[in-house]
Design a protein around this motif. Structure first.
Motif, mmCIF file in Angstrom:
data_model
loop_
_atom_site.group_PDB
_atom_site.id
_atom_site.type_symbol
_atom_site.label_atom_id
_atom_site.label_comp_id
_atom_site.label_asym_id
_atom_site.label_seq_id
_atom_site.Cartn_x
_atom_site.Cartn_y
_atom_site.Cartn_z
ATOM 1 N N VAL A 6 27.317 14.495 25.834
ATOM 2 C CA VAL A 6 26.532 15.456 26.620
ATOM 3 C C VAL A 6 25.823 16.427 25.684
ATOM 4 C CG1 VAL A 6 26.656 17.361 28.273
ATOM 5 C CG2 VAL A 6 27.987 15.284 28.667
ATOM 6 N N GLY A 7 26.535 16.877 24.664
ATOM 7 C CA GLY A 7 25.944 17.799 23.699
ATOM 8 C C GLY A 7 24.769 17.195 22.966
ATOM 9 N N ARG A 8 24.871 15.919 22.600
ATOM 10 C CA ARG A 8 23.766 15.263 21.894
ATOM 11 C C ARG A 8 22.531 15.163 22.779
ATOM 12 N NH1 ARG A 8 28.108 12.195 19.742
ATOM 13 N NH2 ARG A 8 27.923 10.600 21.375
ATOM 14 N N VAL A 9 22.753 14.868 24.062
ATOM 15 C CA VAL A 9 21.623 14.775 24.991
ATOM 16 C C VAL A 9 20.958 16.140 25.163
ATOM 17 C CG1 VAL A 9 20.945 14.321 27.380
ATOM 18 C CG2 VAL A 9 22.576 12.806 26.232
ATOM 19 N N ILE A 45 26.617 23.444 25.711
ATOM 20 C CA ILE A 45 25.722 24.460 25.152
ATOM 21 C C ILE A 45 26.495 25.406 24.247
ATOM 22 C CG2 ILE A 45 24.360 26.508 25.754
ATOM 23 C CD1 ILE A 45 23.353 24.983 28.198
ATOM 24 N N GLU A 46 27.672 25.819 24.689
ATOM 25 C CA GLU A 46 28.498 26.714 23.882
ATOM 26 C C GLU A 46 28.871 26.059 22.550
ATOM 27 O OE1 GLU A 46 32.771 29.131 24.185
ATOM 28 O OE2 GLU A 46 31.887 28.190 25.962
ATOM 29 N N ASP A 47 29.218 24.776 22.596
ATOM 30 C CA ASP A 47 29.547 24.058 21.364
ATOM 31 C C ASP A 47 28.335 23.968 20.442
ATOM 32 O OD1 ASP A 47 32.091 23.729 22.290
ATOM 33 O OD2 ASP A 47 31.887 21.606 22.800
ATOM 34 N N ARG A 51 27.659 25.162 16.489
ATOM 35 C CA ARG A 51 27.229 24.231 15.445
ATOM 36 C C ARG A 51 25.949 24.684 14.763
ATOM 37 N NH1 ARG A 51 26.716 18.914 18.656
ATOM 38 N NH2 ARG A 51 25.449 18.404 16.819
ATOM 39 N N TRP A 52 25.094 25.397 15.495
ATOM 40 C CA TRP A 52 23.819 25.854 14.936
ATOM 41 C C TRP A 52 23.896 27.291 14.409
ATOM 42 C CZ3 TRP A 52 19.023 23.354 14.515
ATOM 43 C CH2 TRP A 52 18.992 22.045 15.008
ATOM 44 N N ARG A 55 22.328 27.931 10.878
ATOM 45 C CA ARG A 55 21.089 27.211 10.607
ATOM 46 C C ARG A 55 19.877 28.096 10.894
ATOM 47 N NH1 ARG A 55 22.341 21.104 12.993
ATOM 48 N NH2 ARG A 55 24.420 20.890 12.055
ATOM 49 N N GLY A 56 18.711 27.566 10.563
ATOM 50 C CA GLY A 56 17.482 28.342 10.740
ATOM 51 C C GLY A 56 17.048 28.485 12.178
ATOM 52 N N LEU A 57 17.556 27.615 13.043
ATOM 53 C CA LEU A 57 17.271 27.700 14.471
ATOM 54 C C LEU A 57 18.504 28.184 15.212
ATOM 55 C CD1 LEU A 57 15.314 24.372 15.175
ATOM 56 C CD2 LEU A 57 14.368 26.652 14.827
ATOM 57 N N ALA A 58 18.269 28.838 16.341
ATOM 58 C CA ALA A 58 19.366 29.310 17.187
ATOM 59 C C ALA A 58 19.126 28.831 18.610
ATOM 60 C CB ALA A 58 19.451 30.830 17.155
#
Length: 223
Positions: A6-9, A45-47, A51-52, A55-58
Motif C-alpha cells: 500500500v505504501g509503495r502505491v 502515509i505515516e510510514d 522514511r522520507w 530526504r530532500g522531499l517531504a
C-alpha cells in the motif's frame, strides 16, 4: 495487499500527481482490495513520512490533501531549474490578500475600511484569477454584499492547512466594532506582517521582497 505494498502505491501516485490528493482519493485507489481501508492508507502515509524524513522531499498534508514537496533548504537549488520569476503583485494586492486570509469572511467594504482607501475591482479579479480567493456567501443587509474568503488552493500553495497555521492577528470582527485606534492597530499589524515598502515606493507600489511576500507570490515547489 499488505502495508508495504500500500505504501509503495501511495508513494508512486503522490510522486506522479500534479495536485495534492485527499485521503478519500487515495483510499479509492484500492477499491478492488477490500482489506485496504482508510486506516491502512493513513498508516502507510505515516510510514512514508518517516522514511522520507531525512530526504530532500517531504510528504506533507495541505488543505487539498497530501503531496510531496521540496524542503525549504532545497528551495534555492530547485529554483535553478525554474529560472522564470514568479509574478510580482502590488502592495495593494498583497494587503488585500493578507486581510482576506487572516480575517475572512469579509466584504469589499470591510477591506476598504481596514486599508483606509478605495479598492479597485482589478485587485479582486487578480486574486480570483490566481485561484486564491472566492465568494463564500453574502452578508445580510442592504445590497447583500459578497463575502470573500481564501480557497483551498491558496492554503495548498502556501503549504498550509488552514488559518490556524497563520501567525495570530487581531480579530477583524472585534476591530469592526471598535474605535479608530483599533483600526489603526490592525492596519499596523498587517503592515508589519507584509514589511514596509522599500525606500522611494508609495503604498500602492510593488512591495519590497520579504519572506511572506515571496511565499504568497510563489507556489510551493512540488517536484
Amino acid at each position: 495487499m499488505d502495508l508495504p505494498e500500500v505504501g509503495r502505491v501511495v508513494e508512486a501516485v503522490l510522486l506522479c500527481a500534479d495536485e495534492p490528493m485527499s485521503i478519500n482519493q487515495l483510499t479509492k485507489l484500492f477499491a478492488e482490495h477490500d482489506e485496504v481501508d482508510r486506516r491502512l492508507v493513513l498508516q502507510a502515509i505515516e510510514d512514508l513520512q518517516g522514511r522520507w524524513q531525512d530526504r530532500g522531499l517531504a510528504l506533507v498534508e495541505v488543505a487539498e490533501g497530501w503531496r510531496f514537496q521540496s524542503r525549504p533548504a532545497m528551495q534555492k537549488y530547485v529554483e535553478l531549474i525554474h529560472p522564470e520569476k514568479p509574478p510580482r503583485y502590488s502592495r495593494a494586492v498583497m494587503e488585500t490578500l493578507a486581510i482576506i486570509a487572516w480575517c475572512y469572511p469579509v466584504t469589499r467594504g470591510d477591506i476598504e475600511d481596514i486599508r483606509g482607501v478605495t479598492m479597485s475591482s482589478q485587485i479582486i479579479k487578480t486574486l480570483e484569477d490566481r485561484g486564491w480567493i472566492e465568494v463564500v456567501g453574502y452578508r445580510d443587509g442592504p445590497g447583500r454584499p459578497s463575502l470573500l474568503g481564501v480557497t483551498d488552493q491558496f492554503w495548498s500553495d502556501m503549504g498550509l492547512q488552514s488559518r490556524a497555521d497563520l501567525p495570530p492577528l487581531e480579530s477583524f470582527h472585534d476591530a469592526l466594532q471598535a474605535d479608530d485606534e483599533a483600526y489603526a492597530s490592525l492596519q499596523q499589524e498587517i503592515a508589519i506582517t507584509l514589511d514596509e515598502p522599500s525606500a522611494g515606493e508609495g503604498k500602492e507600489g510593488l512591495a519590497d521582497t520579504s519572506e511572506l511576500t515571496e511565499q504568497l507570490e510563489r507556489k510551493s515547489v512540488q517536484d
